[in-house]
Design a protein around this motif. Structure first.
Motif, PDB file in Angstrom:
ATOM      1  N   SER A 121       0.692  -0.813   0.028  1.00 31.61           N
ATOM      2  CA  SER A 121      -0.349   0.030   0.208  1.00 31.61           C
ATOM      3  C   SER A 121       0.663   1.258  -0.176  1.00 31.61           C
ATOM      4  O   SER A 121       1.940   1.437   1.018  1.00 31.61           O
ATOM      5  CB  SER A 121      -0.260  -0.112   1.908  1.00 31.61           C
ATOM      6  N   ILE A 122       0.613   2.217  -1.030  1.00 31.92           N
ATOM      7  CA  ILE A 122       1.933   3.162  -1.430  1.00 31.92           C
ATOM      8  C   ILE A 122       0.837   4.734  -1.128  1.00 31.92           C
ATOM      9  O   ILE A 122       0.503   4.707  -2.049  1.00 31.92           O
ATOM     10  CB  ILE A 122       2.873   3.110  -1.974  1.00 31.92           C
ATOM     11  N   THR A 123       1.495   5.196  -0.401  1.00 31.82           N
ATOM     12  CA  THR A 123       1.009   6.347  -0.188  1.00 31.82           C
ATOM     13  C   THR A 123       1.418   7.333  -0.337  1.00 31.82           C
ATOM     14  O   THR A 123       1.050   8.794  -0.584  1.00 31.82           O
ATOM     15  CB  THR A 123       0.065   6.405   1.502  1.00 31.82           C
ATOM     16  N   GLU A 124       2.764   7.822  -0.645  1.00 34.03           N
ATOM     17  CA  GLU A 124       3.480   8.684  -0.197  1.00 34.03           C
ATOM     18  C   GLU A 124       4.275   8.114  -1.410  1.00 34.03           C
ATOM     19  O   GLU A 124       5.006   6.435  -1.552  1.00 34.03           O
ATOM     20  CB  GLU A 124       4.274   9.457   0.670  1.00 34.03           C
TER      21      GLU A 124
END
Length: 167
Positions: A121-124
Motif C-alpha cells: 500500500s503506497i501512500t507517498e
C-alpha cells in the motif's frame, strides 16, 4: 602383469535436464589408462537425440569425448532413460552407462518467483525493494515492466542463473 586395456566412463558432468522446444547437449568422457583401442558406440535414446561419433579411437592415457545432442520437441515432458554402450570391434570389451533425462516444459525452465511481499500500500513516494529468483534450470534474462505510469521499476532487465536472486 601389464594391464592392456583400462577404460572408464566419466559421466559426472552429464546434463540430466532438458527443456521442451530447445536444444540439448551433454558430454560423456572415456578415460583410457591402457593401450589405444577403437570402440564402437551405440546410443539408445529417443529419436530426437544423437551421438556425434559412431566409432571412437581412444588413445592410451587420454580422454575422449562423446557429444550427445538434439532438438527437444515442444510437446513432450517426462523422464527418459538414455543408454550409451561402447564395445571393442571384436566385442570382447564392453563399457556402458545410463542416465535419466528429465524433460521440462519450456515455461518451467526459466520460471521466476518474487520473494517476500507482493502487495504494498503506497501512500507517498517511496522505494520498495523486491527480490526476484530464478527457480528454473536455465540462465534467464527477465524484462521487468509495469502498466502503471506512476510506478517505476529499476532495473528494467535482470539476468539470473538458476537459483540466483537479485533486487
Amino acid at each position: 602383469i601389464e594391464q592392456c586395456y583400462s577404460l572408464q566412463i566419466q559421466d559426472s558432468k552429464l546434463e540430466n535436464k532438458a527443456c521442451g522446444c530447445e536444444e540439448y547437449s551433454t558430454q560423456i568422457g572415456i578415460i583410457n589408462n591402457g593401450k589405444s583401442i577403437i570402440l564402437d558406440s551405440e546410443l539408445i535414446a529417443p529419436e530426437w537425440l544423437s551421438m556425434d561419433k559412431k566409432t571412437i579411437n581412444t588413445i592410451g592415457n587420454d580422454l575422449s569425448i562423446i557429444n550427445i545432442t538434439g532438438s527437444v520437441p515442444c510437446n513432450i515432458t517426462g523422464e527418459y532413460i538414455i543408454f550409451v554402450n561402447l564395445s571393442s570391434l571384436n566385442k570382447k570389451i564392453n563399457l556402458n552407462t545410463e542416465y535419466n533425462l528429465e524433460v521440462l516444459e519450456k515455461s518451467e525452465c526459466r520460471k521466476a518467483e518474487i520473494l517476500g511481499d507482493t502487495e504494498y500500500s503506497i501512500t507517498e513516494k517511496e522505494v520498495i525493494k523486491m527480490l526476484l529468483r530464478n527457480i528454473g534450470i536455465k540462465h534467464s534474462r527477465y524484462s521487468l515492466d509495469t502498466n502503471a505510469d506512476w510506478l517505476t521499476i529499476t532495473p528494467k532487465i535482470l539476468e539470473l542463473e538458476p537459483n540466483e536472486a537479485k533486487e
